[in-house]
Scaffold this motif. Sequence first.
Motif, mmCIF file in Angstrom:
data_model
loop_
_atom_site.group_PDB
_atom_site.id
_atom_site.type_symbol
_atom_site.label_atom_id
_atom_site.label_comp_id
_atom_site.label_asym_id
_atom_site.label_seq_id
_atom_site.Cartn_x
_atom_site.Cartn_y
_atom_site.Cartn_z
ATOM 1 N N ARG A 298 46.268 33.856 38.493
ATOM 2 C CA ARG A 298 45.745 34.448 37.261
ATOM 3 C C ARG A 298 44.693 33.510 36.671
ATOM 4 N NH1 ARG A 298 47.140 38.363 33.881
ATOM 5 N NH2 ARG A 298 49.024 38.768 35.100
ATOM 6 N N ASP A 299 43.495 34.055 36.442
ATOM 7 C CA ASP A 299 42.373 33.299 35.886
ATOM 8 C C ASP A 299 41.837 34.080 34.690
ATOM 9 O OD1 ASP A 299 40.168 31.746 35.344
ATOM 10 O OD2 ASP A 299 38.986 32.508 37.011
ATOM 11 N N LYS B 49 38.072 34.613 34.387
ATOM 12 C CA LYS B 49 37.464 35.489 35.410
ATOM 13 C C LYS B 49 36.250 34.845 36.081
ATOM 14 C CE LYS B 49 38.926 39.633 32.902
ATOM 15 N NZ LYS B 49 38.497 40.918 32.301
ATOM 16 N N ARG B 50 36.421 33.588 36.494
ATOM 17 C CA ARG B 50 35.306 32.878 37.115
ATOM 18 C C ARG B 50 35.261 33.088 38.623
ATOM 19 N NH1 ARG B 50 35.825 27.100 33.859
ATOM 20 N NH2 ARG B 50 35.178 27.894 31.821
ATOM 21 N N GLY B 51 36.218 33.780 39.177
ATOM 22 C CA GLY B 51 36.154 34.110 40.588
ATOM 23 C C GLY B 51 36.777 33.082 41.509
ATOM 24 N N VAL B 52 38.046 32.781 41.278
ATOM 25 C CA VAL B 52 38.776 31.909 42.201
ATOM 26 C C VAL B 52 39.111 32.713 43.458
ATOM 27 C CG1 VAL B 52 40.870 30.554 42.525
ATOM 28 C CG2 VAL B 52 39.736 30.567 40.308
ATOM 29 N N LYS C 60 43.370 34.297 57.468
ATOM 30 C CA LYS C 60 43.948 35.570 57.891
ATOM 31 C C LYS C 60 43.735 36.650 56.837
ATOM 32 C CE LYS C 60 47.927 35.418 59.989
ATOM 33 N NZ LYS C 60 47.532 35.725 61.350
ATOM 34 N N SER C 61 43.693 36.235 55.551
ATOM 35 C CA SER C 61 43.471 37.194 54.462
ATOM 36 C C SER C 61 42.999 36.426 53.236
ATOM 37 C CB SER C 61 44.765 37.973 54.141
ATOM 38 O OG SER C 61 45.824 37.082 53.840
ATOM 39 N N LYS C 62 42.412 37.145 52.270
ATOM 40 C CA LYS C 62 41.927 36.494 51.062
ATOM 41 C C LYS C 62 41.871 37.509 49.921
ATOM 42 C CE LYS C 62 36.953 37.239 51.645
ATOM 43 N NZ LYS C 62 35.630 36.583 51.706
ATOM 44 N N CYS C 63 41.771 36.976 48.677
ATOM 45 C CA CYS C 63 41.588 37.818 47.490
ATOM 46 C C CYS C 63 40.856 36.992 46.438
ATOM 47 C CB CYS C 63 42.922 38.344 46.951
ATOM 48 S SG CYS C 63 43.985 37.078 46.229
ATOM 49 N N SER C 64 40.323 37.667 45.393
ATOM 50 C CA SER C 64 39.522 37.018 44.362
ATOM 51 C C SER C 64 40.032 37.410 42.977
ATOM 52 C CB SER C 64 38.051 37.399 44.509
ATOM 53 O OG SER C 64 37.295 36.885 43.435
ATOM 54 N N THR C 65 39.813 36.512 41.992
ATOM 55 C CA THR C 65 40.245 36.764 40.609
ATOM 56 C C THR C 65 39.081 37.220 39.738
ATOM 57 O OG1 THR C 65 39.873 34.444 39.984
ATOM 58 C CG2 THR C 65 42.062 35.026 40.812
ATOM 59 N N GLY D 101 37.328 21.824 31.287
ATOM 60 C CA GLY D 101 38.460 21.991 32.189
ATOM 61 C C GLY D 101 38.669 23.451 32.592
ATOM 62 N N TRP D 102 39.203 23.641 33.773
ATOM 63 C CA TRP D 102 39.453 24.978 34.303
ATOM 64 C C TRP D 102 40.904 25.020 34.767
ATOM 65 C CZ3 TRP D 102 36.362 27.496 38.911
ATOM 66 C CH2 TRP D 102 36.678 28.869 38.986
ATOM 67 N N TYR D 103 41.695 25.830 34.089
ATOM 68 C CA TYR D 103 43.129 25.906 34.381
ATOM 69 C C TYR D 103 43.487 27.334 34.799
ATOM 70 C CZ TYR D 103 43.279 21.458 31.925
ATOM 71 O OH TYR D 103 43.060 20.159 31.537
ATOM 72 N N ILE D 104 44.280 27.436 35.852
ATOM 73 C CA ILE D 104 44.731 28.739 36.337
ATOM 74 C C ILE D 104 46.242 28.727 36.474
ATOM 75 C CG2 ILE D 104 42.578 29.107 37.605
ATOM 76 C CD1 ILE D 104 44.187 28.508 40.163
#
Length: 343
Positions: free
Chosen positions: A24-25, A28-31, A165-170, A199-202
Amino acid sequence: MVLGPSSSRLMQASSVFVEQVEVRDDDKRGVFLYAFSEKPELSYQTNWSVSDYVIVRSYSRKGFSFWLNKGSTIHMRWEAPTSTLNQLEVVMTKGERDLQTLLPEVTDSTDFLALHEPISGKEVKYTIEEDDKYYIGVINSNRRSIIMRVAINVSATMYDTTKAKSKCSTETGSCRLRLEFPNTHYVILTTPNYGNLAGWYIELSFIARVVTYIAILGFIVIVVFLILKYLGACEGENTIIDTEVTEVRQVTETDPIMPAKPIPYTYGTGEEDDDSGDSSSSEELYDAKLCVICYDEQRNCFFVPCGHCATCYDCAQRIMEGENKVCPICRRLIHKLRRLFHS
């Protein structure tokens, strides 16, 4: 979880125990979240830099947190008025430890050292030896706040994500990645270079595979049951053995007094009844049960160790109290006297 620009953080997450990973970000910076069956290599290098003015209040510190992998380098330069530069200290810490520095009491002064004063700078370079969280801070020991310019250049080592093998984006604020059973063992979080020192916290969550934990719990219950059953069986065998030993001992002590056929004995004559062709009369059977000494009482005791039952208890007591403690039948020395009870 702390990240930074161009971060690449590796974590182990076996699909045998973890079913899904959620990120969860709120910014919404796109992790990006990647899943791998084998550990990827630290083979990709990327550079990012940022420069900005910061205000460090009197007797306080200003710092930034990053996640950096082994092989990364940090080059930092700061510029401030010459008169205060020697009172500025740059520190770097590794891990989750909080930086504790003894400083004078903070004042309420709002005076700033103006930028039109002569400016000079210093710089420092760090090489990262281990994947971890790092904190870079500037400590101001002046009695006044300072406006300073900070420039940071980082050469970050990244994990190779081409074999994921797989990926996703926030990009929408959160994403959830299902791990393929049973070969997925690693997940990687990567961030873009957004050019900001803030700082960037997720939030990262691991959703357990319930079936695995139920199977483990069932296996533990079965093992405990088998152990208890084995211990119970051992106790039962010991009880049976003890009972059999007791019965053998009882039979051994009483076996001589229970012959297969009743044998009539006479005392003093040393003769036996030779008339065995016909069955014994009731009178003979009655005499065979009488004491061979007094012929009044029934035989209700036996001698140890020979086991002969030939007298009543009173006559046997008189033999035991006498000087010649021998059986009247076999003339063996008597050690003990045991009473018989007829049901």
